[in-house]
Design a protein around this motif. Structure first.
Motif, mmCIF file in Angstrom:
data_model
loop_
_atom_site.group_PDB
_atom_site.id
_atom_site.type_symbol
_atom_site.label_atom_id
_atom_site.label_comp_id
_atom_site.label_asym_id
_atom_site.label_seq_id
_atom_site.Cartn_x
_atom_site.Cartn_y
_atom_site.Cartn_z
ATOM 1 N N SER A 298 -10.310 -13.020 -5.759
ATOM 2 C CA SER A 298 -9.103 -12.464 -6.357
ATOM 3 C C SER A 298 -7.867 -13.265 -5.928
ATOM 4 N N PHE A 299 -7.935 -13.931 -4.758
ATOM 5 C CA PHE A 299 -6.839 -14.833 -4.396
ATOM 6 C C PHE A 299 -6.742 -15.944 -5.426
ATOM 7 N N LEU A 300 -7.912 -16.396 -5.875
ATOM 8 C CA LEU A 300 -7.958 -17.435 -6.899
ATOM 9 C C LEU A 300 -7.358 -16.912 -8.202
ATOM 10 N N THR A 301 -7.610 -15.608 -8.485
ATOM 11 C CA THR A 301 -7.003 -15.004 -9.675
ATOM 12 C C THR A 301 -5.485 -15.129 -9.603
ATOM 13 N N VAL A 302 -4.940 -14.785 -8.430
ATOM 14 C CA VAL A 302 -3.486 -14.832 -8.275
ATOM 15 C C VAL A 302 -2.978 -16.262 -8.431
ATOM 16 N N LEU A 303 -3.691 -17.205 -7.786
ATOM 17 C CA LEU A 303 -3.263 -18.601 -7.884
ATOM 18 C C LEU A 303 -3.379 -19.099 -9.321
ATOM 19 N N THR A 304 -4.455 -18.681 -10.013
ATOM 20 C CA THR A 304 -4.614 -19.074 -11.416
ATOM 21 C C THR A 304 -3.471 -18.516 -12.244
ATOM 22 N N GLU B 159 -7.938 -6.442 -11.178
ATOM 23 C CA GLU B 159 -8.508 -6.328 -9.832
ATOM 24 C C GLU B 159 -8.033 -7.506 -8.994
ATOM 25 N N ASP B 160 -6.813 -7.392 -8.498
ATOM 26 C CA ASP B 160 -6.215 -8.496 -7.751
ATOM 27 C C ASP B 160 -6.328 -8.231 -6.263
ATOM 28 N N ILE B 161 -5.588 -9.008 -5.459
ATOM 29 C CA ILE B 161 -5.736 -8.891 -4.012
ATOM 30 C C ILE B 161 -5.323 -7.524 -3.487
ATOM 31 N N VAL B 162 -4.308 -6.904 -4.106
ATOM 32 C CA VAL B 162 -3.889 -5.586 -3.639
ATOM 33 C C VAL B 162 -4.999 -4.567 -3.883
ATOM 34 N N TYR B 163 -5.613 -4.655 -5.066
ATOM 35 C CA TYR B 163 -6.722 -3.749 -5.403
ATOM 36 C C TYR B 163 -7.842 -3.875 -4.380
ATOM 37 N N TRP B 164 -8.240 -5.101 -4.086
ATOM 38 C CA TRP B 164 -9.366 -5.285 -3.171
ATOM 39 C C TRP B 164 -9.006 -4.930 -1.741
ATOM 40 N N ALA B 165 -7.757 -5.192 -1.345
ATOM 41 C CA ALA B 165 -7.345 -4.835 0.007
ATOM 42 C C ALA B 165 -7.419 -3.324 0.206
ATOM 43 N N ARG B 166 -7.031 -2.576 -0.810
ATOM 44 C CA ARG B 166 -7.126 -1.115 -0.730
ATOM 45 C C ARG B 166 -8.576 -0.666 -0.713
ATOM 46 N N GLU B 167 -9.355 -1.333 -1.582
ATOM 47 C CA GLU B 167 -10.751 -0.969 -1.757
ATOM 48 C C GLU B 167 -11.556 -1.236 -0.474
ATOM 49 N N LEU B 168 -11.414 -2.436 0.076
ATOM 50 C CA LEU B 168 -12.218 -2.831 1.222
ATOM 51 C C LEU B 168 -11.718 -2.205 2.505
ATOM 52 N N HIS C 101 -16.769 1.474 8.965
ATOM 53 C CA HIS C 101 -15.582 1.267 9.798
ATOM 54 C C HIS C 101 -14.529 2.286 9.412
ATOM 55 N N GLY C 102 -13.483 2.366 10.218
ATOM 56 C CA GLY C 102 -12.412 3.331 9.972
ATOM 57 C C GLY C 102 -11.451 2.811 8.915
ATOM 58 N N ASP C 103 -10.239 3.347 8.923
ATOM 59 C CA ASP C 103 -9.232 2.938 7.950
ATOM 60 C C ASP C 103 -8.627 1.598 8.379
ATOM 61 N N TRP C 104 -9.044 0.530 7.720
ATOM 62 C CA TRP C 104 -8.575 -0.802 8.096
ATOM 63 C C TRP C 104 -7.576 -1.366 7.107
ATOM 64 N N ARG C 105 -7.039 -0.535 6.219
ATOM 65 C CA ARG C 105 -6.138 -1.076 5.197
ATOM 66 C C ARG C 105 -4.943 -1.773 5.831
ATOM 67 N N LEU C 106 -4.524 -1.256 7.006
ATOM 68 C CA LEU C 106 -3.398 -1.870 7.713
ATOM 69 C C LEU C 106 -3.631 -3.356 7.929
ATOM 70 N N TRP C 107 -4.861 -3.690 8.407
ATOM 71 C CA TRP C 107 -5.139 -5.100 8.718
ATOM 72 C C TRP C 107 -5.237 -5.931 7.461
ATOM 73 N N TYR C 108 -5.808 -5.363 6.399
ATOM 74 C CA TYR C 108 -5.907 -6.112 5.145
ATOM 75 C C TYR C 108 -4.523 -6.422 4.595
ATOM 76 N N PHE C 109 -3.635 -5.421 4.642
ATOM 77 C CA PHE C 109 -2.304 -5.677 4.099
ATOM 78 C C PHE C 109 -1.501 -6.601 4.996
ATOM 79 N N LEU C 110 -1.762 -6.555 6.302
ATOM 80 C CA LEU C 110 -1.122 -7.504 7.205
ATOM 81 C C LEU C 110 -1.531 -8.927 6.821
ATOM 82 N N PHE C 111 -2.806 -9.075 6.476
ATOM 83 C CA PHE C 111 -3.303 -10.377 6.045
ATOM 84 C C PHE C 111 -2.590 -10.826 4.754
#
Lengths: 287, 267
Positions: free
Chosen positions: A32-38, A221-230, A243-253
């Motif tokens: 999905s990062f590639l989607t954004v870059l595309t 389904e971009d990076i924000v979608y997957w960050a929330r999902e994963l 694992h627990g709620d890791w959305r914080l780390w995904y969004f930090l990334f």
């Protein structure tokens, strides 16, 4: 991905993490990062083309110039993300409506029935029976078009100003050499305007980068979608990697990704500016 | 149902006064105007609060960026870089999850509610953008004015308060007006990020999207929303224009800087 990933429940520490970060879903996240870059790679030239067209229209003779000016004013005047939400539905309905007129001319029922928008099934875009990939591509196309229209208006404004900023003496010299207006425009104005347009365009590029998370609002389904999902909490019942709620780390990334992207863009644009100002009679170029 | 009745029922719906249930069928134009307008209360709340608090913070950060102490300078530069270099949308999400963690740890639990948490993000965000504007203005305060102040024996705080700061504000004001307008537009992002709405008490865009989803007709609610925001933009320009006039009241008429509206879409 690795051989030792067969039974994740016995893994610890780094090995667990290396397996976790290489699951199928994570590869979708990386894609999905590639989607954004595309999107950026496709939108930037398209928006520039729209901008160029808009600026040329705005410079034209009276009735034509109104068209260009109305385009610039309408998009810049309408405030904000509402435009993104609005345009995708409007475009979708517009395309289906046009196809409906062409494909099913015998259709007599009204298209707007109360709260529904009904076209004949042949006019559905893409067809209901089409593969998922066509739906994805169509959605992406709508997104690119929306971004291009919105950012095209801003680019048109920048380019219009840049064309006006080319020194009058240059144009007069071209006329003295007997060039037609068309020749003057393509051989003198266009090559010289870029240096005046670049500060505005690079600002626009920065804004465009920061507008990409809004793809999420357009249903892609971009990076924000997957960050929330994963990142969401995963129970052991449903996944091998609870694992627990890791959305914080995904969004930090994601935050770090955007910061780095902005920084790199800044450095590259500085170099382009240095290259373009070489030999120009401006403060930056007289070296 | 008459339009007056609709306004009575839904005029303050966004802050929980009036009818609980949103209209579900037979949407009238009056309902759309009223509900979207009532959502505007939140946009105004977020923007005004963030502007007022952010103004002071921005001044502090701009001074910090011009400080002689390297650690303070670096700190302020990083603050500005982080908030200007990343999308506000991501900032909202990230902040919400941070606040969620804090709530689980029992610290500041009220921050997970949009009206406080999102406000904090907006304050920090506008402070970063405004700090950059104020810093630029600080750098372009004419040297002669500062030297004249020193010749009068002014130092430190008195010099800053009476000479540098007024000129700085005067120079920054046109750009700061645009920032205020962008901030208004940015408030529409609040309920589209992590922050949940409580009992469907959302902002203007939330209701506009509600109608667009229900009627599948974007051509009515979004133009209404656009209309409201154009009105707000004009009001902001008017208000800031008055302040601009007061800031420049000592200058000859022809030299007064004009406010120019240069809209930008997203931050």
């Amino acid at each position: 991905m690795f051989e030792y990933c067969v039974d994740p429940s016995v893994l610890e520490g780094f090995r667990w993490l290396s397996c976790y970060l290489t699951t199928g879903k994570h590869f979708l996240f990386y894609w999905s990062f590639l989607t954004v870059l595309t999107l950026l790679a496709v939108t930037a030239p398209t928006a520039l083309a729209f901008g160029f067209g808009g600026a040329m229209l705005a410079r034209g003779p009276a009735p034509v110039s109104w068209l260009g000016k109305v385009y610039i004013m309408a998009v810049r005047g309408v405030p904000d993300i509402a435009f993104f939400l609005f345009f995708v539905i409007a475009l979708d309905q517009g395309i289906e409506y046009l196809r409906h007129m062409v494909v099913c001319p015998d259709w007599t029922d009204p298209i707007r029935q109360g709260n529904d928008f009904i076209v004949c099934s042949d006019a559905k875009t893409p067809n209901n029976s089409a593969d998922q990939i066509y739906h994805d591509v169509y959605g992406f196309f709508l997104a690119v078009f929306t971004y291009a229209i919105v950012f095209g208006a801003f680019a048109a404004n920048v380019l219009f100003g840049a064309m006006q900023a080319v020194p009058r003496g240059q144009i007069e010299t071209a006329e003295a050499y007997g060039m037609t207006p068309r020749q003057t425009f393509w051989r003198i104005t266009v090559p010289q305007m870029w240096v005046y347009a670049l500060p505005g365009l690079s600002n626009l590029w920065m804004v465009l980068i920061k507008a990409t998370p809004l793809l999420f609002l357009l249903g892609i389904e971009d990076i924000v979608y997957w960050a929330r999902e994963l990142g969401g909490t995963k129970q052991a019942k449903f996944t091998d990697y609870p694992h627990g709620d890791w959305r914080l780390w995904y969004f930090l990334f994601l935050l770090v990704f955007y910061l780095a992207f902005t920084k790199v863009s800044e450095a590259v644009l500085d170099r382009v500016m240095a290259r373009l100002t070489r030999g120009q009679g401006t403060l930056g170029g007289t070296a | 149902m008459s339009c007056t009745q609709t306004i009575l029922d839904y005029g303050l719906r966004a802050i929980g006064i009036g009818e609980r249930l949103l209209p579900r069928t037979d949407f009238t134009l009056c309902q759309q105007f009223t509900l979207i307008g009532s959502g505007l209360i939140w946009n105004v709340y977020f923007a005004v609060m963030a502007l007022v608090v952010g103004f002071f913070l921005a001044n502090a950060v701009a001074m910090g960026k011009a400080s002689d102490r390297w650690w303070l300078r670096k700190l302020c530069e990083w603050f500005v870089l982080i908030f200007r270099g990343s999308p506000l949308f991501i900032q909202f999400f990230l902040a919400y999850f941070i606040f969620l963690r804090l709530k689980q740890a029992g610290i500041l639990p009220f921050l997970t509610v949009a009206q406080w948490g999102a406000l904090v993000v907006l304050i920090l965000n506008t402070a970063a953008y405004s700090a950059e504007i104020f810093f630029g203005a600080l750098k372009s305060v004419p040297k002669g004015e500062v030297e004249a102040a020193e010749a009068y024996g002014m130092t430190g705080w008195a010099k800053f308060r009476r000479i540098i700061w007024p000129t700085q504000m005067r120079l920054a004001w046109p750009a700061y007006t645009n920032e205020a307008i962008f901030l208004f537009h940015a408030t529409t992002l609040v309920f589209f990020s992590g922050f949940p709405t409580w009992r469907q008490q959302g902002d203007a865009l939330y209701y506009a999207q509600y109608f667009a989803d229900k009627t599948f007709n974007p051509f009515v609610p979004y133009p209404i929303l656009a209309f409201y925001f154009v009105v707000i933009s004009v009001a902001v320009i008017g208000l800031f224009g008055l302040i601009n006039r007061r800031l420049n009241r000592h200058l000859p008429q022809a030299q007064r800087p004009k406010l120019r509206y240069r809209p930008q879409i997203i931050r």
